[in-house]
Write a protein that holds these residues in place. Structure first.
Motif, short mmCIF file in Angstrom:
data_model
loop_
_atom_site.label_atom_id
_atom_site.label_comp_id
_atom_site.label_asym_id
_atom_site.label_seq_id
_atom_site.Cartn_x
_atom_site.Cartn_y
_atom_site.Cartn_z
N ILE A 5 0.84 -1.19 0.00
CA ILE A 5 0.00 0.00 0.00
C ILE A 5 0.88 1.25 0.00
O ILE A 5 1.95 1.27 0.61
CB ILE A 5 -0.95 0.02 1.23
CG1 ILE A 5 -2.00 1.13 1.08
CG2 ILE A 5 -0.17 0.16 2.53
CD1 ILE A 5 -3.11 1.05 2.10
N GLY A 6 0.44 2.26 -0.73
CA GLY A 6 1.11 3.56 -0.72
C GLY A 6 0.22 4.57 -0.05
O GLY A 6 0.11 4.62 1.17
N GLY A 64 7.17 5.68 -2.21
CA GLY A 64 6.15 6.20 -1.31
C GLY A 64 5.96 7.70 -1.38
O GLY A 64 5.16 8.27 -0.62
N THR A 65 6.65 8.36 -2.30
CA THR A 65 6.55 9.82 -2.42
C THR A 65 5.22 10.21 -3.06
O THR A 65 4.84 9.70 -4.11
CB THR A 65 7.69 10.36 -3.29
OG1 THR A 65 8.93 9.74 -2.90
CG2 THR A 65 7.81 11.87 -3.13
N VAL A 66 4.51 11.11 -2.40
CA VAL A 66 3.21 11.56 -2.91
C VAL A 66 3.42 12.42 -4.15
O VAL A 66 4.34 13.25 -4.21
CB VAL A 66 2.46 12.35 -1.81
CG1 VAL A 66 1.17 12.97 -2.35
CG2 VAL A 66 2.16 11.44 -0.62
N MET A 67 2.58 12.23 -5.15
CA MET A 67 2.73 12.93 -6.43
C MET A 67 2.76 14.44 -6.25
O MET A 67 3.57 15.14 -6.86
CB MET A 67 1.59 12.52 -7.36
CG MET A 67 1.69 13.09 -8.76
SD MET A 67 3.12 12.42 -9.66
CE MET A 67 2.76 13.00 -11.31
N THR A 91 0.64 7.91 -4.38
CA THR A 91 2.10 7.87 -4.40
C THR A 91 2.58 7.49 -5.80
O THR A 91 1.86 6.85 -6.57
CB THR A 91 2.65 6.84 -3.39
OG1 THR A 91 2.15 5.53 -3.74
CG2 THR A 91 2.20 7.19 -1.98
N ILE A 92 3.80 7.87 -6.10
CA ILE A 92 4.34 7.60 -7.43
C ILE A 92 4.46 6.09 -7.66
O ILE A 92 4.30 5.60 -8.78
CB ILE A 92 5.71 8.30 -7.63
CG1 ILE A 92 6.15 8.22 -9.10
CG2 ILE A 92 6.76 7.75 -6.69
CD1 ILE A 92 5.24 8.94 -10.07
N SER A 112 3.55 -1.18 3.98
CA SER A 112 3.27 0.22 3.68
C SER A 112 4.55 0.95 3.30
O SER A 112 5.57 0.87 3.99
CB SER A 112 2.65 0.91 4.91
OG SER A 112 2.56 2.31 4.69
N LEU A 113 4.47 1.69 2.19
CA LEU A 113 5.63 2.46 1.72
C LEU A 113 5.54 3.92 2.15
O LEU A 113 6.25 4.77 1.62
CB LEU A 113 5.73 2.36 0.19
CG LEU A 113 5.95 0.94 -0.33
CD1 LEU A 113 5.92 0.92 -1.85
CD2 LEU A 113 7.27 0.36 0.17
N GLU A 114 4.69 4.19 3.11
CA GLU A 114 4.46 5.56 3.58
C GLU A 114 5.75 6.26 4.02
O GLU A 114 5.94 7.45 3.78
CB GLU A 114 3.45 5.53 4.74
CG GLU A 114 3.16 6.87 5.35
CD GLU A 114 2.22 6.77 6.54
OE1 GLU A 114 2.28 7.66 7.42
OE2 GLU A 114 1.43 5.80 6.61
#
Length: 412
Positions: A35-36, A77-80, A105-106, A55-57
């Protein structure tokens, strides 16, 4: 309600930690889901929980940015939205318009090969990735592609993982090509009635054959046009992003060449940006707090068959007791429908749209649906003739079937 969770959640912060988690899972027969930002939990899968939710948060951030080469390397996990804000400081951008960029996330965008209406000019996620690192389910790490745009040696292994829904490995690093921020942006809305359909065809063909370079040529059904622009009719959303003179020239071409029956509305840069932001928020991303069921569908068809799909969604919106908001690209044939209503009506609408898409020689896949309904309705439709190739790749990459099993075609 959406499933695709886990009995235990882990938050790796390094690639090595991801590898060790997957190695442990393989050695102990544990299933793993990824999950992202959580915006795609309703896309595929028929399990409520796996043993481990990876989780890649916390595995986020920009690794490397080379402005001169116009590339950026980021963690999955980086948010767009965070990436775009970083790049804007260098007058650059990733030319992708996925749903919910404030949360998506990307890694999830690439794993699902997401795209939006601007796919006409910019393409999907697959067209932007030039390299990545992937952790296989047994803990091995591989690199595909490279960190430069002109990298053409050998097979393009990136495409194996882009759109695979995380079923082959965990993406741990992504390198993408960039574009400069446009100097000017305008959105032109061309509205017309269903009876004027025959005039849309020659206009669209002539438009696509011209020297113009629109970012989008997106047809909205009346419900969506009314929701986003207060225009209750079929509406073409034609966007331009370029230097000021080029945008002005293309806007004038539309004004001079559109059918007289089409009304024309022009949105300037800030208004256009606001419109497209509302566009990215159409898809359901979490369980609804209401009693209504929400669903989203993605179809592929011939360019001009998009209109027939929009007519079908308009009929369902009026007759079936559901709210159906839909749009489709007349330049690429990809359409999306967002449905809300009672469970029985939503189920009937989903089946009707799939039947119409297949009648037209296309396909329909369900990109969001509550878990209980995903267990009743096939997300991906019938198995394709090449399914044996997909299952063979899955068997080679993940023989123990521990990773995101059931999230891809045919339950892979």
């Amino acid at each position: 309600m959406l499933g695709n969770g886990g009995d235990h959640t882990v938050y790796p912060e390094t690639e090595d930690e991801i590898a060790r988690i997957l190695t442990y899972a393989g050695e102990h027969g544990k299933s793993v889901s990824i999950i992202g930002g959580g915006t795609k939990r309703g896309f595929g899968g028929t399990k409520d929980n796996t043993d481990i939710l990876l989780s890649l948060e916390k595995f986020a951030g920009v690794i490397e940015h080379v402005p001169g080469d116009m590339t950026v390397t980021v963690k999955p996990g980086t948010v767009m939205k965070d990436i775009q804000e970083f790049l804007a400081g260098h007058n650059q951008m990733i030319s992708l318009d996925p749903e919910w960029p404030e949360y998506a996330t990307i890694g999830g965008i690439v794993a699902s090969n997401s795209s939006g209406p601007k796919r006409l000019k910019y393409g999907s996620a697959r067209d932007h990735v030039i390299g990545m690192r992937v952790v296989y389910p047994d803990g091995r790490i591989t690199r595909t592609g490279g960190k430069v745009v002109k990298n053409v040696a050998g097979y393009d292994m990136n495409k194996l993982f882009v759109g695979s829904m995380g079923t082959l490995g965990v993406i741990s690093e992504i390198t993408l090509k960039l574009r400069p921020l446009p100097k000017q942006e305008k959105l032109v809305l061309l509205s017309f009635s269903k009876e004027q359909w025959e005039k849309l065809r020659p206009f669209t063909v002539g438009f696509l054959d011209s020297t113009l370079e629109p970012v989008s040529l997106e047809l909205m059904n009346p419900a969506l046009s009314n929701k986003l622009a207060g225009i209750e009719s079929y509406t073409l959303a034609v966007a331009f992003e370029d230097v000021e003179n080029a945008v002005a020239f293309q806007e004038n071409w539309l004004a001079e060449n559109k059918p007289a029956e089409m009304s024309m509305t022009v949105m300037e840069k800030n208004e256009a940006v606001s419109f497209w932001k509302r566009f990215t928020e159409l898809s359901p991303k979490d369980p609804s707090s209401t009693s209504d069921i929400k669903a989203s569908i993605k179809t592929g068809s011939k360019n001009m068959d998009v209109f027939h799909l929009m007519v079908e969604t308009d009929r369902l919106h009026e007759e079936n007791g559901t709210s159906v908001y839909a749009h489709g690209g007349l330049g690429h044939g990809v359409s999306k429908m967002y449905i809300e209503g009672p469970e029985s009506s939503v189920t009937a609408a989903v089946k009707s749209i799939r039947a119409k898409a297949e009648e037209l020689g296309g396909y329909a896949l369900i990109t969001h649906l509550p878990l209980a309904l995903r267990r009743e309705i096939s997300v991906w439709g019938d198995q394709p003739s090449y399914f044996f190739l997909l299952s063979g790749i899955k068997k080679q990459a993940d023989p123990e079937k521990i990773l995101n099993t059931g999230r891809f075609v045919g339950g892979i």
